[in-house]
Write a protein that holds these residues in place. Structure first.
Motif, PDB file in Angstrom:
ATOM      1  N   ARG A 248       0.806  -1.233   0.000  1.00 54.77           N
ATOM      2  CA  ARG A 248       0.000   0.000   0.000  1.00 54.77           C
ATOM      3  C   ARG A 248       0.843   1.290   0.000  1.00 54.77           C
ATOM      4  O   ARG A 248       0.319   2.377   0.214  1.00 54.77           O
ATOM      5  CB  ARG A 248      -0.938   0.056   1.197  1.00 54.77           C
ATOM      6  N   THR A 249       2.134   1.189  -0.241  1.00 47.02           N
ATOM      7  CA  THR A 249       2.948   2.399  -0.281  1.00 47.02           C
ATOM      8  C   THR A 249       2.633   3.215  -1.526  1.00 47.02           C
ATOM      9  O   THR A 249       2.637   4.439  -1.497  1.00 47.02           O
ATOM     10  CB  THR A 249       4.447   2.057  -0.238  1.00 47.02           C
ATOM     11  N   ASP A 250       2.384   2.540  -2.646  1.00 50.57           N
ATOM     12  CA  ASP A 250       1.946   3.245  -3.846  1.00 50.57           C
ATOM     13  C   ASP A 250       0.630   2.626  -4.329  1.00 50.57           C
ATOM     14  O   ASP A 250      -0.078   1.982  -3.575  1.00 50.57           O
ATOM     15  CB  ASP A 250       3.028   3.219  -4.931  1.00 50.57           C
ATOM     16  N   PHE A 251       0.314   2.800  -5.604  1.00 50.42           N
ATOM     17  CA  PHE A 251      -0.983   2.344  -6.118  1.00 50.42           C
ATOM     18  C   PHE A 251      -0.937   0.893  -6.614  1.00 50.42           C
ATOM     19  O   PHE A 251      -1.953   0.358  -7.047  1.00 50.42           O
ATOM     20  CB  PHE A 251      -1.425   3.256  -7.264  1.00 50.42           C
ATOM     21  N   THR A 252       0.225   0.255  -6.561  1.00 47.85           N
ATOM     22  CA  THR A 252       0.350  -1.080  -7.160  1.00 47.85           C
ATOM     23  C   THR A 252       0.715  -2.174  -6.158  1.00 47.85           C
ATOM     24  O   THR A 252       0.317  -3.324  -6.340  1.00 47.85           O
ATOM     25  CB  THR A 252       1.399  -1.059  -8.283  1.00 47.85           C
TER      26      THR A 252
END
Length: 542
Positions: A248-252
């Motif tokens: 969940r740090t980025d969108f992927t």
């Protein structure tokens, strides 16, 4: 294959055969071990043969583990390699300070990078010939690099042009010059050639096709990291960790997407390797396009992908990682993420500093266990094959990289290979950060310190791992500090006026103004904190 079958026999019998030699002969061999290069080669060959035997035995019954006999060529050959005869990524061109020298290292070689009076980027050995003071602690004076110890000044090709202590008319000694390094600007990156014996080979400077495509855009950042560059490269070659470590740090990245991966090694050379990879379950999909990975000596890693959309238009994506060794247990990384697709609205709206701090967060999520990995390797002092369990479904690139180190490690200052190692001859020198008044003064200098004493030099701080190397983020932090002070003063004045005025409406207006101003102070504080505060992992029960 016959050689492979004989290796376990050699590994098992040679030590016992040596024991049968006469005592004087064995004593002579032992006495000569530090002076006879053939003995070193024999010992290394024995280690490699023994390694092959052990690993074949260990992996024979486990199909999920990478077997040694699948890449024997790494063990059986070594390549000519000299770490100095390479170009290393030194810095992003646009981030080179305009008004201050910048101290950097390649392995244990300290250099200073700066722009002279004509805007030409120069690179010297970071050592004044007078009394060995660091020139990176100096300043730029009339376009020259001046040592702040005694004021000696150097220009152009390293020639000393001023020594304040010389008598009038005295000639500057010919030896009062600094050693220079060749640097080149290529595709927005400054590269340094480390050899003083071999002329620079321009053809060795890497060229990245995607970054030369029309309309290709990238977000580039610099990060200092507290672990060896080989561990950094190994981590960047490991796509399996992303869903777990960066959930969940980025969108992927999502932990539920962790799955078996496939790897295809398509090329092995003395300078690296290349291949395809992707998720195993996606492999059978029609028109599936796998990721393309390429590692090139000494420290360049590319992860590219080409996608054709439903309109038949090709889009190119690149993750470029330039990993410079900056000493024992230290590395500097230039990250360049780019693509040719039109960016989504959200990317356009988000400020650049937000993207940069998110990149910092990603590396901090890995930092704890990568630093501990570095510590264990240095403590155990054994090749990675004795410590790692490399799986077919996740660790192929890691295995390939460490086996490549076996092949060329003899030409490096130190290395940890798959089946062999070479420890540093000298332990790392611990550099002490300035303190007190010195820290406060240093903190006011561009690219040398932080903003105020709260960011005194500290390599464990996000500010010093990234912000001091990024003009954009530095500007944001300085601006937020200035706005915070101004808004705080305005809030105090507004509060005082609310107390002094008698009209109820005016009191309400000034109090509302105070609330808005304090909200602005909080926003500025949050932005500063986001750029200077490390990510701390919070453990939770799932």
């Amino acid at each position: 294959m016959a050689l492979l079958q004989l290796q376990p026999i050699f590994a098992a019998t040679l030590p016992s055969q040596l024991e049968k030699l006469p005592r004087k002969t064995r004593l002579a061999l032992s006495t000569q071990r530090h002076s006879n290069p053939r003995h070193h080669q024999l010992k290394r060959n024995l280690q490699k043969l023994s390694a092959v035997a052990e690993e074949i035995s260990a992996a024979a019954g486990d199909e999920s583990v990478i077997r040694e006999d699948e890449a024997v060529e790494h063990k059986e050959s070594s390549a000519r390699y000299d770490w100095t005869e390479e170009w290393y990524p030194l810095y992003l061109t646009k981030q080179v300070p305009d008004d201050a020298p910048l101290g950097l290292t390649v392995f244990d070689k300290q250099v200073v990078l700066f722009k002279d009076g004509d805007g030409v980027i120069r690179c010297y050995e970071d050592r004044c010939p007078h009394r060995l003071a660091k020139l990176s602690e100096g300043q730029l004076y009339d376009g020259r690099l001046e040592c702040l110890y005694h004021g000696w000044q150097f220009e152009g090709n390293g020639k000393c042009v001023k020594i304040p202590q010389l008598s009038e008319g005295a000639k500057i000694p010919a030896s009062a010059c600094v050693r220079t390094y060749e640097v080149k600007d290529s595709q927005g990156v400054i590269w340094i050639w480390m050899s003083h014996k071999t002329p620079p080979i321009l053809e060795k400077i890497p060229w990245f096709e995607n970054f030369d495509r029309p309309g290709f855009r990238d977000i580039s950042t610099i990060h200092e990291l507290p672990y060896d560059h080989s561990i950094l490269l190994e981590n960047l070659m490991d796509p399996a960790h992303v869903p777990i470590s960066h959930d969940r740090t980025d969108f992927t990245a999502k932990r539920e997407d962790a799955a078996a991966l496939f790897f295809e090694v398509l090329e092995r050379t003395d300078r690296g390797f290349a291949g395809h990879w992707g998720r195993e379950k996606d492999r059978s999909m029609p028109d599936y396009s796998p990721n393309s990975l390429r590692f090139e000596a000494p420290c360049v890693l590319q992860n590219n992908r080409e996608i054709v959309d439903k309109n038949g238009e090709r889009h190119y994506f690149s993750g470029l990682f330039l990993c410079r060794p900056s000493g024992q247990g230290k590395s500097m990384l230039i990250v360049r993420f780019g693509n040719s697709r039109k960016p989504p609205l959200l990317v356009k709206v988000l400020p650049q500093w937000y993207m940069h701090q998110n990149a910092c967060k990603v590396f901090e999520q890995d930092m704890g266990f990568l630093s501990s990995q570095n510590e264990i390797l240095m403590k155990e002092k054994v090749p990675t094959r004795k410590l790692y369990i490399n799986l077919r479904s996740s660790d192929v690139w890691v295995s390939e990289y460490r086996k490549w180190m076996d092949k060329v490690g003899h030409g490096m200052p130190y290395y940890f290979g798959h089946s062999s190692i070479s420890l540093p001859e000298n332990p790392a020198v611990v550099e002490h950060a300035p303190a007190g008044f010195v820290a406060s003064f240093s903190a006011s200098q561009p690219a040398k310190g932080g903003v105020g004493t709260m960011e005194a030099p500290n390599p464990a701080n996000r500010y010093f791992r990234h912000v001091v190397h990024c003009k954009g983020c530095m500007s944001v932090v300085k601006s937020c500090h200035a706005w915070k002070r101004a808004l705080s003063i305005a809030a105090a004045v507004s509060t005082a006026l609310a107390i002094l005025v008698s009209g109820r409406q005016w009191k309400a207006l000034f109090l509302l103004s105070t609330a808005v101003l304090l909200a602005g102070v909080q926003i500025c504080s949050t932005i500063v904190a986001m750029n200077t505060t490390n990510f701390i992992r919070t453990h939770r029960r799932m």
